[in-house]
Design an enzyme around this catalytic site. Structure first.
Site, PDB file in Angstrom:
ATOM      1  CG  ASP A  24      -8.195 -40.463  35.732  1.00  0.00           C
ATOM      2  OD1 ASP A  24      -8.498 -39.289  36.045  1.00  0.00           O
ATOM      3  OD2 ASP A  24      -8.702 -41.459  36.272  1.00  0.00           O
TER       4      ASP A  24
ATOM      5  CE  LYS B 107     -21.029 -43.326  44.730  1.00  0.00           C
ATOM      6  NZ  LYS B 107     -20.835 -42.921  46.107  1.00  0.00           N
TER       7      LYS B 107
ATOM      8  CG  ASP C 279     -12.986 -33.063  42.246  1.00  0.00           C
ATOM      9  OD1 ASP C 279     -11.958 -33.753  42.415  1.00  0.00           O
ATOM     10  OD2 ASP C 279     -13.271 -32.075  42.953  1.00  0.00           O
TER      11      ASP C 279
ATOM     12  CD  GLU D 272      -7.796 -27.441  46.048  1.00  0.00           C
ATOM     13  OE1 GLU D 272      -7.375 -27.897  44.987  1.00  0.00           O
ATOM     14  OE2 GLU D 272      -8.884 -27.817  46.552  1.00  0.00           O
TER      15      GLU D 272
HETATM   16  C1  SAM Z   1      -8.925 -34.552  41.548  1.00  0.00           C
HETATM   17  S1  SAM Z   1      -8.175 -33.205  42.330  1.00  0.00           S
HETATM   18  C2  SAM Z   1      -6.813 -32.800  41.255  1.00  0.00           C
HETATM   19  C3  SAM Z   1      -5.769 -31.958  41.922  1.00  0.00           C
HETATM   20  C4  SAM Z   1      -4.570 -31.568  41.046  1.00  0.00           C
HETATM   21  N1  SAM Z   1      -5.001 -30.796  39.894  1.00  0.00           N
HETATM   22  C5  SAM Z   1      -3.824 -32.788  40.605  1.00  0.00           C
HETATM   23  O1  SAM Z   1      -3.935 -33.147  39.424  1.00  0.00           O
HETATM   24  O2  SAM Z   1      -3.114 -33.378  41.430  1.00  0.00           O
HETATM   25  C6  SAM Z   1      -9.316 -31.885  41.994  1.00  0.00           C
HETATM   26  C7  SAM Z   1      -9.032 -30.680  42.861  1.00  0.00           C
HETATM   27  O3  SAM Z   1      -9.861 -29.597  42.441  1.00  0.00           O
HETATM   28  C8  SAM Z   1     -10.369 -28.937  43.590  1.00  0.00           C
HETATM   29  N2  SAM Z   1     -11.612 -28.277  43.168  1.00  0.00           N
HETATM   30  C9  SAM Z   1     -12.722 -28.866  42.685  1.00  0.00           C
HETATM   31  N3  SAM Z   1     -13.652 -27.960  42.363  1.00  0.00           N
HETATM   32  C10 SAM Z   1     -13.118 -26.750  42.653  1.00  0.00           C
HETATM   33  C11 SAM Z   1     -13.602 -25.420  42.567  1.00  0.00           C
HETATM   34  N4  SAM Z   1     -14.828 -25.159  42.109  1.00  0.00           N
HETATM   35  N5  SAM Z   1     -12.787 -24.420  42.952  1.00  0.00           N
HETATM   36  C12 SAM Z   1     -11.545 -24.674  43.421  1.00  0.00           C
HETATM   37  N6  SAM Z   1     -11.028 -25.917  43.531  1.00  0.00           N
HETATM   38  C13 SAM Z   1     -11.796 -26.937  43.157  1.00  0.00           C
HETATM   39  C14 SAM Z   1     -10.573 -30.037  44.604  1.00  0.00           C
HETATM   40  O4  SAM Z   1     -10.616 -29.553  45.916  1.00  0.00           O
HETATM   41  C15 SAM Z   1      -9.341 -30.907  44.330  1.00  0.00           C
HETATM   42  O5  SAM Z   1      -8.227 -30.484  45.084  1.00  0.00           O
END
Ligand code: SAM
Length: 234
Positions: free
Chosen positions: A178, A144, A140, A79
């Site tokens: 989703d 956009k 993520d 994370e």
């Molecule tokens: C939309 S959240 C989903 C979190 C979790 N998987 C859930 O379903 O509840 C996406 C997570 O991925 C992390 N994240 C995005 N890109 C990342 C990267 N390159 N390395 C580590 N974490 C990343 C973000 O900080 C965020 O906490």
């Protein structure tokens, strides 16, 4: 270094400075730079159990439930957001305070939290063929148009590292989102990788463990898209 690094480059630069590996049970944090490149999992965990990695482990709900359910599997949650790393630590601490640590089964001695960028960690620290499963839940989507280049599945280095590090003997990649349009894109991008193929079932053995985002989206009535890929040897 490029003059105007984009968003992911900035994350990359920042996270490589502060990157840490946190032991969930002892709360000991060690700078990632102190680990060998690549990491020898057996020495790292002190056992030869299979390794599973969750990328973007968010608030750590999946990490906690899965690691408790499978004490003979080693888990790493990667994370990059400090806020979520702290919340994950809190979640485990609360659980340990409430239920204690079962020394016999070694509960949570099989978990490490990597506060770092997943691309950095995979490309540099994860040995070839050493990961039995990757879990990427609700990556993520960067909805956009101008931000879509930040999507992790658009990063070729990341895709190469993912394929290289999966166990060629049926290492698996579990994905859920989703976001329908991103789901289609992920499938298209993964279909371009000759060493990964989709598995007919879309079920993970731990599909019943909902992540935080999943719980939120299910309540909102959103459809959840899932897929499973398997690494083949050649
Ligand atoms: C939309 S959240 C989903 C979190 C979790 N998987 C859930 O379903 O509840 C996406 C997570 O991925 C992390 N994240 C995005 N890109 C990342 C990267 N390159 N390395 C580590 N974490 C990343 C973000 O900080 C965020 O906490």
């Amino acid at each position: 270094m490029r003059e105007n690094p984009d968003y992911n480059d900035l994350y990359y630069q920042n996270t490589t400075v502060h990157s840490q590996i946190i032991d969930i049970v002892t709360a000991r944090a060690v700078s990632l730079g102190e680990f060998p490149v690549p990491i020898d999992w057996e020495a790292f965990f002190g056992n030869p159990h299979p390794v599973e990695i969750e990328i973007g482990s968010g608030k750590g709900r999946f990490l906690l439930e899965a690691s408790k359910r499978h004490p003979t599997v080693n888990y790493i949650g990667i994370e990059r957001a400090q806020k979520y790393v702290a919340l994950t630590q809190e979640r485990f601490e609360k659980h340990i305070r409430h239920f204690g640590v079962d020394r016999a089964s070694g509960t949570f001695s099989n978990v490490r939290l990597a506060w770092t960028d997943a691309n950095y960690f995979l490309t540099r620290y994860v040995p070839t063929g050493s990961v039995q499963a990757y879990h990427i839940y609700f990556p993520d989507p960067w909805p956009k148009k101008r931000q879509r280049k930040r999507r992790i599945f658009r990063n070729q280095d990341f895709l190469s590292a993912l394929t290289r590090t999966l166990n060629p003997n049926r290492g698996r990649l579990y994905i859920a989102t989703d976001y329908e349009e991103y789901f289609q894109e992920i499938q298209e991008r993964l279909s371009g990788l000759s060493l990964l193929h989709p598995v007919a079932t879309d079920a993970s053995p731990d599909q019943d463990i909902a992540t935080n985002f999943e719980m939120k989206y299910v309540l909102e009535g959103r459809e959840i898209h899932r897929s499973v890929y398997e690494r083949c040897s050649s």
